[in-house]
Design an enzyme around this catalytic site. Structure first.
Site, PDB file in Angstrom:
ATOM      1  N   GLY A   1      -4.621 -24.711  -3.615  1.00  0.00           N
ATOM      2  CA  GLY A   1      -4.224 -23.127  -2.698  1.00  0.00           C
ATOM      3  C   GLY A   1      -4.583 -23.147  -1.209  1.00  0.00           C
TER       4      GLY A   1
ATOM      5  CE  LYS B   1       3.264   8.985  -3.717  1.00  0.00           C
ATOM      6  NZ  LYS B   1       3.724   7.640  -3.208  1.00  0.00           N
TER       7      LYS B   1
HETATM    8  C1  R5P Z   1       1.943   5.381  -0.496  1.00  0.00           C
HETATM    9  O1  R5P Z   1       1.461   6.485  -0.284  1.00  0.00           O
HETATM   10  C2  R5P Z   1       2.816   4.832   1.166  1.00  0.00           C
HETATM   11  O2  R5P Z   1       2.969   5.548   1.774  1.00  0.00           O
HETATM   12  C3  R5P Z   1       4.302   4.042  -0.105  1.00  0.00           C
HETATM   13  O3  R5P Z   1       4.962   5.509  -1.019  1.00  0.00           O
HETATM   14  C4  R5P Z   1       3.324   3.684  -1.425  1.00  0.00           C
HETATM   15  O4  R5P Z   1       2.399   2.742  -1.241  1.00  0.00           O
HETATM   16  C5  R5P Z   1       4.957   2.462  -2.630  1.00  0.00           C
HETATM   17  O5  R5P Z   1       4.142   2.263  -3.185  1.00  0.00           O
HETATM   18  P1  R5P Z   1       5.266   2.113  -4.358  1.00  0.00           P
HETATM   19  O6  R5P Z   1       7.063   1.050  -4.151  1.00  0.00           O
HETATM   20  O7  R5P Z   1       4.529   0.612  -5.132  1.00  0.00           O
HETATM   21  O8  R5P Z   1       4.800   3.046  -5.354  1.00  0.00           O
END
Ligand code: R5P
Length: 294
Positions: free
Chosen positions: A41, A193
């Site tokens: 690796g 979210k």
């Molecule tokens: C989070 O705060 C970031 O802005 C992105 O929304 C996040 O990192 C995206 O990750 P995933 O696609 O795994 O939800």
């Protein structure tokens, strides 16, 4: 663009195409790096030719993150032997989400990485749309973030969207969504979210959003990793009877089957930049990086 200084651009294997484009914009000498991965690796890098002038290393640290990171650091360290000025261009900087101790006992790995770039010999670091400005504060050398939003907006202006609305999948992305919407000349909303800090699971807690009905939506985020945030946001927005959903991001990591799941959730198209090579990387960030270098 001032071209008083002469530059040599060295492209790491993770960012060869982008590095060549940056070299072209700077009218710089371009040096290729050869990479061999040993069976255990380890990365073995060889550069072809001698760099001169200010040296620019270009290498994103997407997966395999640690290998790409050690390659970037090794290139910086080699460059330091030839020049007192070494610019590390890390368009996608992995570990930027680990910029503080979220839960007791967590390590702030971003801070360690920032220190190693300095120790390796970087005099300046340039990143594109870093996850949070807090990550930049860990650098004790000049660290500059460039925004790809104007370039993404240019792309979206060419699409014939119906009554477009910009949507941030979370409240943390409000500034980004507002910038995008202002430059695009439309309104924006942010969803509520929630991500479980222990298992990473995502949930949208927003109530009905009647204003999305019948409209084309642009979901704007800095990065898409597993796709969890975009999938949950798209599923929610589809239930609100929006028209088409587009996902716009700077860094499309698209881990595993993320792309498939995002499409299944109702996203018509994913548009990202070339900070990470891939078929969604339709927006070129070499002009904004070249401007930040000189
Ligand atoms: C989070 O705060 C970031 O802005 C992105 O929304 C996040 O990192 C995206 O990750 P995933 O696609 O795994 O939800």
């Amino acid at each position: 663009m001032s071209l008083l200084a002469s530059y040599t651009v060295i492209g790491g294997k993770a960012s060869e195409d982008l590095a060549k484009k940056i070299a072209k914009k700077l009218k710089a000498k371009y040096l290729k790096s050869e990479l061999r991965i040993f069976p255990d690796g380890e990365s073995k890098i060889t550069i072809s030719g001698k760099p001169n002038g200010k040296i620019v290393i270009v290498q994103s640290t997407y997966p395999p993150v640690d290998s790409n990171l050690i390659q970037a650091l090794s290139l910086v360290s080699k460059a330091k032997k030839y020049s007192s000025q070494v610019v590390a261009v890390i368009p996608y900087l992995g570990y930027a989400r680990q910029d503080k101790e979220f839960l007791p006992g967590e390590l702030v790995t971003m801070s360690i990485i920032a220190n190693i770039f300095k120790t390796a010999g970087a005099t300046k670091v340039i990143v594109v749309d870093i996850h949070s400005k807090m990550a930049l504060n860990h650098f004790k050398i000049t660290a500059r973030n460039v925004s790809a939003i104007p370039e993404l907006v240019k792309y979206f202006k060419k699409l014939n969207l119906k009554d477009p609305l910009v949507v941030s999948p979370d409240c943390g992305g409000i500034t980004r969504a507002r910038d995008f919407a202002n430059q695009f000349g439309v309104k924006f909303i942010a969803l509520d979210k929630h991500r479980d800090k222990k298992n990473g699971m995502v949930q949208i807690r927003s109530k009905n959003q009647k204003q999305v009905k019948g409209r084309d939506l642009i979901l704007v985020d800095d990065m898409i990793s597993t796709g969890g945030s975009i999938v949950k946001a798209a599923e929610f927005l589809k239930k609100q009877k929006c028209r088409n959903i587009y996902a716009a991001c700077t860094h499309a990591l698209l881990i595993g089957d993320a792309e498939k799941r995002i499409r299944k959730a109702g996203v018509s198209k994913i548009i990202s930049t070339n900070t990470i090579p891939g078929k969604t990387g339709l927006v070129d960030v070499s002009p904004i990086i070249a401007k930040a270098i000189v």
